[in-house]
Design a protein around this motif. Structure first.
Motif, PDB file in Angstrom:
ATOM      1  N   MET A   1       3.367  18.709   4.181  1.00  0.00           N
ATOM      2  CA  MET A   1       2.885  19.905   3.250  1.00  0.00           C
ATOM      3  C   MET A   1       3.674  19.790   1.853  1.00  0.00           C
ATOM      4  O   MET A   1       4.798  19.451   1.806  1.00  0.00           O
ATOM      5  N   ASN A   2       2.865  19.989   0.711  1.00  0.00           N
ATOM      6  CA  ASN A   2       3.457  19.926  -0.445  1.00  0.00           C
ATOM      7  C   ASN A   2       3.881  21.115  -1.054  1.00  0.00           C
ATOM      8  O   ASN A   2       4.136  21.287  -2.508  1.00  0.00           O
ATOM      9  N   TRP A   3       3.808  21.998  -0.557  1.00  0.00           N
ATOM     10  CA  TRP A   3       4.116  23.413  -0.901  1.00  0.00           C
ATOM     11  C   TRP A   3       5.167  24.140   0.053  1.00  0.00           C
ATOM     12  O   TRP A   3       5.234  23.921   1.107  1.00  0.00           O
ATOM     13  N   LEU A   4       5.767  25.163  -0.611  1.00  0.00           N
ATOM     14  CA  LEU A   4       6.752  26.068   0.463  1.00  0.00           C
ATOM     15  C   LEU A   4       6.150  27.360   0.065  1.00  0.00           C
ATOM     16  O   LEU A   4       5.707  27.851  -1.123  1.00  0.00           O
ATOM     17  N   LYS A   5       6.888  28.438   1.002  1.00  0.00           N
ATOM     18  CA  LYS A   5       6.581  29.840   0.652  1.00  0.00           C
ATOM     19  C   LYS A   5       7.934  30.171   0.108  1.00  0.00           C
ATOM     20  O   LYS A   5       9.179  29.791   0.448  1.00  0.00           O
ATOM     21  N   ALA A   6       7.764  31.161  -0.996  1.00  0.00           N
ATOM     22  CA  ALA A   6       8.958  31.660  -1.865  1.00  0.00           C
ATOM     23  C   ALA A   6       8.606  32.961  -2.347  1.00  0.00           C
ATOM     24  O   ALA A   6       7.486  33.272  -2.212  1.00  0.00           O
ATOM     25  N   MET A   7       9.703  33.766  -2.651  1.00  0.00           N
ATOM     26  CA  MET A   7       9.515  34.797  -3.213  1.00  0.00           C
ATOM     27  C   MET A   7       9.796  34.604  -4.782  1.00  0.00           C
ATOM     28  O   MET A   7      10.942  34.031  -5.243  1.00  0.00           O
ATOM     29  N   VAL A   8       8.808  34.751  -5.531  1.00  0.00           N
ATOM     30  CA  VAL A   8       9.031  34.120  -6.939  1.00  0.00           C
ATOM     31  C   VAL A   8       9.046  35.265  -8.089  1.00  0.00           C
ATOM     32  O   VAL A   8       8.124  36.144  -7.775  1.00  0.00           O
TER      33      VAL A   8
ATOM     34  N   ALA B   1      11.472  42.864 -14.271  1.00  0.00           N
ATOM     35  CA  ALA B   1      11.209  44.080 -14.440  1.00  0.00           C
ATOM     36  C   ALA B   1      12.294  44.937 -13.246  1.00  0.00           C
ATOM     37  O   ALA B   1      12.805  44.328 -12.719  1.00  0.00           O
ATOM     38  N   SER B   2      12.177  46.251 -13.261  1.00  0.00           N
ATOM     39  CA  SER B   2      12.853  47.072 -12.606  1.00  0.00           C
ATOM     40  C   SER B   2      12.497  46.726 -11.248  1.00  0.00           C
ATOM     41  O   SER B   2      11.339  46.671 -10.788  1.00  0.00           O
ATOM     42  N   ILE B   3      13.501  46.612 -10.120  1.00  0.00           N
ATOM     43  CA  ILE B   3      13.120  46.389  -8.634  1.00  0.00           C
ATOM     44  C   ILE B   3      12.414  47.333  -8.148  1.00  0.00           C
ATOM     45  O   ILE B   3      11.682  47.094  -7.104  1.00  0.00           O
ATOM     46  N   GLU B   4      12.464  48.579  -8.664  1.00  0.00           N
ATOM     47  CA  GLU B   4      11.391  49.628  -8.000  1.00  0.00           C
ATOM     48  C   GLU B   4      10.017  49.049  -8.117  1.00  0.00           C
ATOM     49  O   GLU B   4       9.347  49.685  -7.337  1.00  0.00           O
ATOM     50  N   SER B   5       9.724  48.279  -9.078  1.00  0.00           N
ATOM     51  CA  SER B   5       7.959  47.687  -9.276  1.00  0.00           C
ATOM     52  C   SER B   5       8.018  46.511  -8.158  1.00  0.00           C
ATOM     53  O   SER B   5       6.958  46.035  -7.971  1.00  0.00           O
ATOM     54  N   PHE B   6       8.919  46.127  -7.236  1.00  0.00           N
ATOM     55  CA  PHE B   6       8.955  45.178  -6.432  1.00  0.00           C
ATOM     56  C   PHE B   6       8.436  43.900  -7.025  1.00  0.00           C
ATOM     57  O   PHE B   6       7.467  43.150  -6.872  1.00  0.00           O
ATOM     58  N   PRO B   7       9.076  43.274  -8.154  1.00  0.00           N
ATOM     59  CA  PRO B   7       8.664  42.147  -8.916  1.00  0.00           C
ATOM     60  C   PRO B   7       8.540  40.776  -8.474  1.00  0.00           C
ATOM     61  O   PRO B   7       7.688  39.966  -8.805  1.00  0.00           O
ATOM     62  N   LEU B   8       9.300  40.710  -7.267  1.00  0.00           N
ATOM     63  CA  LEU B   8       9.113  39.376  -6.532  1.00  0.00           C
ATOM     64  C   LEU B   8       7.612  39.234  -5.624  1.00  0.00           C
ATOM     65  O   LEU B   8       7.446  39.930  -5.074  1.00  0.00           O
ATOM     66  N   THR B   9       6.987  38.050  -5.852  1.00  0.00           N
ATOM     67  CA  THR B   9       5.918  37.772  -5.310  1.00  0.00           C
ATOM     68  C   THR B   9       6.015  37.009  -3.908  1.00  0.00           C
ATOM     69  O   THR B   9       6.530  35.714  -4.576  1.00  0.00           O
ATOM     70  N   TYR B  10       5.548  37.051  -3.015  1.00  0.00           N
ATOM     71  CA  TYR B  10       5.515  36.329  -1.870  1.00  0.00           C
ATOM     72  C   TYR B  10       4.396  35.097  -1.979  1.00  0.00           C
ATOM     73  O   TYR B  10       3.337  35.347  -1.665  1.00  0.00           O
ATOM     74  N   ILE B  11       4.579  33.883  -2.520  1.00  0.00           N
ATOM     75  CA  ILE B  11       3.394  32.999  -2.614  1.00  0.00           C
ATOM     76  C   ILE B  11       3.800  31.585  -2.350  1.00  0.00           C
ATOM     77  O   ILE B  11       4.898  31.193  -2.089  1.00  0.00           O
ATOM     78  N   ASP B  12       2.792  30.542  -2.324  1.00  0.00           N
ATOM     79  CA  ASP B  12       3.171  28.957  -2.185  1.00  0.00           C
ATOM     80  C   ASP B  12       3.761  28.758  -3.563  1.00  0.00           C
ATOM     81  O   ASP B  12       2.976  28.931  -4.482  1.00  0.00           O
TER      82      ASP B  12
ATOM     83  N   ALA C   1      12.515  40.483   0.317  1.00  0.00           N
ATOM     84  CA  ALA C   1      13.460  40.381  -0.488  1.00  0.00           C
ATOM     85  C   ALA C   1      13.405  41.528  -1.590  1.00  0.00           C
ATOM     86  O   ALA C   1      14.672  42.104  -1.646  1.00  0.00           O
ATOM     87  N   ASN C   2      12.243  41.905  -1.894  1.00  0.00           N
ATOM     88  CA  ASN C   2      12.338  43.244  -2.897  1.00  0.00           C
ATOM     89  C   ASN C   2      13.002  44.385  -2.405  1.00  0.00           C
ATOM     90  O   ASN C   2      13.816  45.141  -2.815  1.00  0.00           O
ATOM     91  N   LYS C   3      12.794  44.622  -0.919  1.00  0.00           N
ATOM     92  CA  LYS C   3      13.294  45.683  -0.172  1.00  0.00           C
ATOM     93  C   LYS C   3      14.823  45.471  -0.112  1.00  0.00           C
ATOM     94  O   LYS C   3      15.662  46.490  -0.233  1.00  0.00           O
ATOM     95  N   ALA C   4      15.439  44.481   0.179  1.00  0.00           N
ATOM     96  CA  ALA C   4      16.674  44.137   0.408  1.00  0.00           C
ATOM     97  C   ALA C   4      17.451  44.361  -1.122  1.00  0.00           C
ATOM     98  O   ALA C   4      18.511  44.984  -1.054  1.00  0.00           O
ATOM     99  N   LEU C   5      16.643  44.015  -2.110  1.00  0.00           N
ATOM    100  CA  LEU C   5      17.473  44.333  -3.348  1.00  0.00           C
ATOM    101  C   LEU C   5      17.348  45.781  -3.698  1.00  0.00           C
ATOM    102  O   LEU C   5      18.239  46.087  -4.487  1.00  0.00           O
TER     103      LEU C   5
END
Ligand SMILES: [Zn+2]
Ligand SMILES: [Zn+2]
Length: 337
Positions: free
Chosen positions: A1-8, A13-24, A316-320
């Motif tokens: 596989m040439n991709w990985l899962k990451a929180m990007v 932005a403020s963490i209240e908006s959950f700015p990290l997205t879980y993508i390839d 990760a957003n929730k943890a932060l």
């Protein structure tokens, strides 16, 4: 596989908006002198929050944050020994230093002019894989499990550098004050006591005072309170300038105050009397590879206890968010695989 899962992170932005997205995300490939590490877990640090919320300017976007990485080497680039394969390693904030500037030459690579930082100038650990330079990874000693080892790589290692800078390690006896008692301090008190130091803890939280006593502190009370002795050195973990002044007031002649935070509110009024008689103040920035390695060895030897709350990578957003709002017990760690 040439991709990985990451929180990007794409936009600060403020963490209240959950700015990290879980993508390839593109999976990196180890180049010369590099190793590919399959990440098992990654600690969540307040610095990650500062980067995400824009208190630190971004140097790279999109960005994967995270700099307390524990993983296993899965592949190697050219010029890397095969013995590295399957080694369990840690990757801290210092991703690379140049070895050529005046700081590196003086053994102060923590101040390197050209350093790269994990999860800031290069992609970090909120992901399934990372590549790293073979000289900047750290073998994790047996006896430290993945989840509990992760917080050692930042808060623990920086606290250890602060402890070294007190110059109390190796002295016959010494009285050390810790001001603030969060993640970093609760690890460092264990190392300090193993070196025979008497530790006095200053925090307003009754819960944390009790925690400090349970870990071996001689005395624990508020930062304005008088422990009845003069301290040979103190470390301030609290990000408040007035606490630094309170710590100075408690120092003995020739004592040293070490400031371990990357941020502190102004130290507003400093009477010269507090510095007189060769008292001194020193700040701590970052860590060297030597600090990390010495600390990991000591942590394993004394079987350091860390308190950890685990979250799946996706959360990760929730943890932060929980970190920001003080809803955490101990350190947050993302479980990746
Ligand atoms: Zn950190
Ligand atoms: Zn350098």
């Amino acid at each position: 596989m040439n991709w990985l899962k990451a929180m990007v992170l794409h936009n600060q932005a403020s963490i209240e908006s959950f700015p990290l997205t879980y993508i390839d995300f593109d999976k990196p490939f180890p180049q010369r002198n590099e190793v590919l590490v399959r990440i098992k877990c990654c600690g969540v640090c307040r610095t990650d929050l500062h980067i995400i919320e824009g208190e630190l300017p971004t140097v790279k976007i999109p960005l994967i944050v995270g700099h307390q990485i524990i993983g296993v080497i899965e592949d190697i680039g050219d010029n890397v020994d095969h013995g590295f394969i399957n080694m369990r390693v840690g990757i801290p904030w210092l991703y690379w230093s140049c070895g050529e500037c005046k700081y590196c030459k003086a053994g102060l690579e923590n101040l390197c002019d050209n350093a790269l930082f994990t999860g800031y100038s290069v992609d970090g650990g909120y992901a399934e894989y990372i590549v790293a330079h073979k000289d900047f990874i750290h073998k994790i000693p047996v006896g430290l499990d993945d989840l509990h080892a992760a917080p050692l790589l930042c808060g623990g290692a920086i606290g250890y550098r602060a402890l070294k800078l007190t110059r109390l390690l190796g002295v016959e006896e010494g009285k050390l004050g810790l001001f603030g008692f969060g993640s970093s301090a609760h690890m460092i008190i264990q190392v300090a006591i193993s070196h025979g130091l008497d530790v006095y803890v200053f925090t307003r939280s009754k819960l944390r005072q009790e925690h400090a006593i349970s870990l071996g502190a001689i005395w624990a009370s508020g930062p304005m309170d008088d422990p009845g002795v003069k301290l040979d050195a103190a470390i301030v973990f609290a990000p408040a300038g007035w606490v630094a002044v309170e710590a100075l007031k408690k120092l003995d002649k020739g004592g040293r105050l070490v400031l371990a935070g990357i941020y502190m509110s102004p130290i507003e009024k400093l009477d010269y009397d507090l510095l007189w008689l060769e008292r001194e103040i020193k700040s701590v920035a970052n860590v060297t590879r030597r600090d990390v390695r010495e600390f990991l060895d000591e942590a394993a030897k004394i079987r350091i206890k860390t308190t950890v709350t685990a979250y799946p990578l996706k959360d990760a957003n929730k943890a932060l968010y929980d970190l920001k709002h003080g809803k955490l017990k101990g350190s947050a760690v993302l479980k990746v695989s």
